[in-house]
Design a protein around this motif. Structure first.
Motif, PDB file in Angstrom:
ATOM      1  N   LYS A   1       0.868  -1.175   0.000  1.00 19.96           N
ATOM      2  CA  LYS A   1       0.000   0.000   0.000  1.00 19.96           C
ATOM      3  C   LYS A   1       0.906   1.228   0.000  1.00 19.96           C
ATOM      4  O   LYS A   1       1.971   1.217   0.610  1.00 19.96           O
TER       5      LYS A   1
ATOM      6  N   ASN B   1       0.880   6.699   3.686  1.00 20.97           N
ATOM      7  CA  ASN B   1      -0.144   7.710   3.924  1.00 20.97           C
ATOM      8  C   ASN B   1       0.502   8.944   4.559  1.00 20.97           C
ATOM      9  O   ASN B   1       0.106   9.379   5.628  1.00 20.97           O
TER      10      ASN B   1
ATOM     11  N   PRO C   1       1.084  12.774   4.751  1.00 23.91           N
ATOM     12  CA  PRO C   1       0.363  13.964   4.263  1.00 23.91           C
ATOM     13  C   PRO C   1       1.291  14.953   3.559  1.00 23.91           C
ATOM     14  O   PRO C   1       2.507  14.940   3.751  1.00 23.91           O
TER      15      PRO C   1
ATOM     16  N   SER D   1       0.991   2.991   5.805  1.00 24.77           N
ATOM     17  CA  SER D   1      -0.225   3.134   5.010  1.00 24.77           C
ATOM     18  C   SER D   1      -1.444   3.471   5.865  1.00 24.77           C
ATOM     19  O   SER D   1      -2.454   3.920   5.333  1.00 24.77           O
ATOM     20  N   GLU D   2      -1.351   3.271   7.168  1.00 20.99           N
ATOM     21  CA  GLU D   2      -2.491   3.533   8.052  1.00 20.99           C
ATOM     22  C   GLU D   2      -2.014   4.258   9.301  1.00 20.99           C
ATOM     23  O   GLU D   2      -0.876   4.074   9.736  1.00 20.99           O
TER      24      GLU D   2
ATOM     25  N   SER E   1      -1.997   7.857  12.042  1.00 21.88           N
ATOM     26  CA  SER E   1      -1.931   9.310  12.091  1.00 21.88           C
ATOM     27  C   SER E   1      -0.554   9.769  12.567  1.00 21.88           C
ATOM     28  O   SER E   1      -0.140   9.421  13.676  1.00 21.88           O
TER      29      SER E   1
END
Length: 116
Positions: free
Chosen positions: A35, A38, A40, A84-85, A87
């Protein structure tokens, strides 16, 4: 001559790179499609690093932390190992605040006047 804060932090974190042993190469088993990370494009919850820091510069600082401290991003951030997951902005892990304390100390040391 005083170095900019991020440059001084990166320089400090690079000292350990020279002592690193090269990773032994080995063939990895057939890879499962990964994946995408993630990560930002705009950052929130930056309390020590400049809020206007560019993504490549922030990524460089974080990579230096990982290499120097021999940890993965998930040591301080609430993210999966493949990034990928989760915060990056979360303050859930106490190790994130410890890393911030270290960065503040480094920043203070780089700004302190030289003693005769």
């Amino acid at each position: 001559m005083k170095l900019p804060y991020v440059a001084a932090l990166s320089l400090f974190l690079c000292f350990h790179l020279a002592a690193q042993k090269p990773a032994e190469s080995s063939q990895a088993p057939a890879a499962v499609p990964a994946k995408p990370p993630n990560i930002p494009d705009h950052f929130t919850n930056l309390t020590v690093l400049p809020t206007i820091i560019a993504k490549p510069e922030l990524m460089g600082v974080m990579k230096q932390f990982a290499v120097t401290m021999k940890v993965r991003c998930s040591y301080c951030h609430t993210v999966s190992d493949d990034l990928s997951e989760g915060s990056f902005a979360s303050d859930e892990k106490p190790t994130k605040e410890e890393a911030r304390k270290l960065m503040r100390l480094i920043h203070q040391a780089t700004l302190a006047p030289a003693k005769p």
